[in-house]
Motif scaffolding. Sequence first.
Motif, short mmCIF file in Angstrom:
data_model
loop_
_atom_site.label_atom_id
_atom_site.label_comp_id
_atom_site.label_asym_id
_atom_site.label_seq_id
_atom_site.Cartn_x
_atom_site.Cartn_y
_atom_site.Cartn_z
N GLY A 40 0.82 -1.20 0.00
CA GLY A 40 0.00 0.00 0.00
C GLY A 40 0.86 1.25 0.00
O GLY A 40 2.09 1.19 -0.09
N PRO A 41 0.23 2.42 0.12
CA PRO A 41 0.96 3.69 0.11
C PRO A 41 1.26 4.22 1.51
O PRO A 41 1.46 5.41 1.71
N GLU A 42 1.29 3.33 2.51
CA GLU A 42 1.42 3.77 3.89
C GLU A 42 2.69 4.57 4.16
O GLU A 42 2.73 5.38 5.09
N PHE A 43 3.72 4.36 3.36
CA PHE A 43 4.98 5.07 3.58
C PHE A 43 4.82 6.59 3.46
O PHE A 43 5.66 7.34 3.96
N MET A 44 3.76 7.06 2.82
CA MET A 44 3.57 8.49 2.60
C MET A 44 2.89 9.19 3.78
O MET A 44 2.84 10.42 3.83
N ALA A 45 2.34 8.43 4.72
CA ALA A 45 1.53 9.03 5.77
C ALA A 45 2.40 9.77 6.79
O ALA A 45 3.42 9.24 7.24
N PRO A 46 2.02 10.98 7.18
CA PRO A 46 2.72 11.66 8.27
C PRO A 46 2.43 10.93 9.58
O PRO A 46 1.44 10.21 9.70
N PRO A 47 3.28 11.08 10.58
CA PRO A 47 3.07 10.37 11.85
C PRO A 47 1.68 10.63 12.44
O PRO A 47 1.18 11.76 12.39
N ARG A 48 1.07 9.58 12.98
CA ARG A 48 -0.23 9.73 13.59
C ARG A 48 -0.13 10.52 14.90
O ARG A 48 0.90 10.53 15.56
N THR A 49 -1.21 11.17 15.23
CA THR A 49 -1.28 11.88 16.51
C THR A 49 -2.05 11.02 17.49
O THR A 49 -2.75 10.07 17.12
#
Length: 328
Positions: A316-325
């Motif tokens: 998937g494209p998960e590598f693009m996600a900014p860190p979760r809060t």
Amino acid sequence: MEQTSIPGLPFPASRIALGTWAIGGWMWGGTDEKDAIATIHRALDLGINLVDTAPVYGFGQSEEIVGRALEGRRDEVLIATKVGLDWSEGRPRRNSRPERLRHELDDSLHRLRTDVIDIYQVHWPDEATAFEVTAETLDAFRRDGKIRAIGVSNFDVAQMDRFRKVAPIATVQPPYNLFERGAEDDVLPYAKAHGIVALTYGALCRGLLSGKIAADTTFEGDDLRNVDPKFQPDRRGAYLAAVARLDALAREKFGKSVLALAVRWILDQGDTIALWGARRPSQLDPVPDVMGWHIDAATMAEIDRILGETIAEPLGPEFMAPPRTTAT
């Protein structure tokens, strides 16, 4: 150009939208403003009337370019931009606190040279701010006439459920393409059930489905494909094998390229819009090839068979996600 209606907007939206992340330059190896403006004008000439951007794309650069390009043509274009990413401390982080949203809205209106934004989308869910608070803030913008419709991006079903209890969601923007199909499990069925238009991004999977990426293609500067797992040596070969077989299928069945097949496939999934990212006018030349035909059920099944045989472990494209809060 095919069109669809989005609640709250003054006219129907084209089912292909121009994506302007690359135009901002950040994570795409830089930008050329002259080419970028020419690309936006070319999109309008092709019947694309929805332009999607975000403050974080080039840290204001993409919105600035869109604003300049649309001077004199604003009334014929729908602008979708985003909110809720804060880069004031360096790396972008999720921040949907009301004061941040108000600050970003004013900045975006100024950069875009407009007095109203057609679709205002929360870029990434910020769990440190109650979704109900975020929804109420955006709905106040809508009631004040500063935005016309509310969208969310990268939200899951539970997050949309909470948001919708306070404010209407007109669009949802998930990653979705032949190689990244997680949205089929939940987000797309939810959108269909609740009359939400899916404004999908990543139609060509960062260029993999353009048919122009080779095993030895390299990427310059901060181009995100240097860290995209699909483009690494241990994975790229499988994806390119899938592209080759899909291209052969598209040419045999429809006389089309794999690029046209990939975008048509998205449009044939329902009430969807495909974001087409480009930063040079020539990258939009294949747009007419997507219109006026459909993929039949047998070919849809053949596409699934090809993907099953070539991509053993889909990424998937998960590598693009900014860190979760963290939820409070």
